[in-house]
Scaffold this motif. Structure first.
Motif, PDB file in Angstrom:
ATOM      1  N   GLU A   1       0.835  -1.202   0.000  1.00 47.75           N
ATOM      2  CA  GLU A   1       0.000   0.000   0.000  1.00 47.75           C
ATOM      3  C   GLU A   1       0.874   1.259   0.000  1.00 47.75           C
ATOM      4  OE1 GLU A   1      -3.171   2.216   2.924  1.00 47.75           O
ATOM      5  OE2 GLU A   1      -3.029   0.038   3.054  1.00 47.75           O
TER       6      GLU A   1
ATOM      7  N   ASN B   1      -6.106   3.869  -7.408  1.00 53.23           N
ATOM      8  CA  ASN B   1      -7.266   3.003  -7.204  1.00 53.23           C
ATOM      9  C   ASN B   1      -6.854   1.701  -6.528  1.00 53.23           C
ATOM     10  OD1 ASN B   1      -8.989   4.858  -8.392  1.00 53.23           O
ATOM     11  ND2 ASN B   1      -8.913   3.901 -10.402  1.00 53.23           N
ATOM     12  N   ALA B   2      -5.735   1.124  -6.954  1.00 51.34           N
ATOM     13  CA  ALA B   2      -5.251  -0.121  -6.345  1.00 51.34           C
ATOM     14  C   ALA B   2      -4.921   0.101  -4.873  1.00 51.34           C
ATOM     15  CB  ALA B   2      -4.025  -0.635  -7.099  1.00 51.34           C
TER      16      ALA B   2
ATOM     17  N   ASP C   1      -6.224   2.376  -2.867  1.00 52.03           N
ATOM     18  CA  ASP C   1      -7.488   2.552  -2.146  1.00 52.03           C
ATOM     19  C   ASP C   1      -8.159   1.201  -1.889  1.00 52.03           C
ATOM     20  OD1 ASP C   1      -7.027   5.272  -2.267  1.00 52.03           O
ATOM     21  OD2 ASP C   1      -8.498   5.634  -3.868  1.00 52.03           O
ATOM     22  N   GLN C   2      -8.173   0.333  -2.881  1.00 46.77           N
ATOM     23  CA  GLN C   2      -8.796  -0.981  -2.725  1.00 46.77           C
ATOM     24  C   GLN C   2      -8.029  -1.836  -1.723  1.00 46.77           C
ATOM     25  OE1 GLN C   2     -11.820  -1.755  -3.884  1.00 46.77           O
ATOM     26  NE2 GLN C   2     -11.791   0.360  -4.609  1.00 46.77           N
TER      27      GLN C   2
ATOM     28  N   GLN D   1      -6.300  -0.749   0.767  1.00 46.87           N
ATOM     29  CA  GLN D   1      -6.606  -0.198   2.089  1.00 46.87           C
ATOM     30  C   GLN D   1      -7.949  -0.735   2.593  1.00 46.87           C
ATOM     31  OE1 GLN D   1      -7.084   4.086   2.238  1.00 46.87           O
ATOM     32  NE2 GLN D   1      -6.472   4.143   4.369  1.00 46.87           N
ATOM     33  N   LYS D   2      -8.952  -0.790   1.721  1.00 42.84           N
ATOM     34  CA  LYS D   2     -10.262  -1.320   2.098  1.00 42.84           C
ATOM     35  C   LYS D   2     -10.165  -2.798   2.476  1.00 42.84           C
ATOM     36  CE  LYS D   2     -12.921   1.893  -0.714  1.00 42.84           C
ATOM     37  NZ  LYS D   2     -13.758   2.068  -1.896  1.00 42.84           N
ATOM     38  N   ILE D   3      -9.371  -3.549   1.727  1.00 43.92           N
ATOM     39  CA  ILE D   3      -9.183  -4.973   2.019  1.00 43.92           C
ATOM     40  C   ILE D   3      -8.536  -5.150   3.381  1.00 43.92           C
ATOM     41  CG2 ILE D   3      -7.845  -7.023   1.349  1.00 43.92           C
ATOM     42  CD1 ILE D   3      -8.339  -6.086  -1.604  1.00 43.92           C
TER      43      ILE D   3
END
Length: 95
Positions: free
Chosen positions: A15, A69-70, A72-73, A75-77
């Motif tokens: 990240e 975008n990767a 951000d995704q 981080q959500k994961i």
């Protein structure tokens, strides 16, 4: 059946690396932007250098958007896995 293991330290590293991509990609682009294409002399070459710079600029923008975008995704994961882990620990503690 095996256990699901999430290496949060590794995911945090990825990240962070994705977060630095914008800087790493724009640094050389900024150098190209500040260069004078007219310094190459030949008008056709000046046009080609300018065209290359503009296309590279567009491509870097797209790559930065994709890496953002990767990141951000990812981080959500990481947040979702942390929540699942906390929920599971709480459920097991209630027994």
């Amino acid at each position: 059946m095996g256990d699901l293991v999430v290496n949060d330290a590794f995911l945090a590293q990825v990240e962070g690396d994705l977060g630095q991509m914008k800087h790493r990609l724009y640094e050389p682009l900024d150098a190209i932007r500040s260069a004078d294409p007219g310094a190459v002399g030949e008008p056709q070459l000046v046009e080609k250098v300018s065209h290359f710079r503009d296309r590279w600029d567009h491509s870097i923008d797209q790559m930065c958007e994709a890496t953002g975008n990767a990141r951000d995704q990812l981080q959500k994961i990481r947040e979702a896995f942390a929540q699942i882990d906390a929920d599971l620990a709480a459920a097991l503690g209630d027994r």
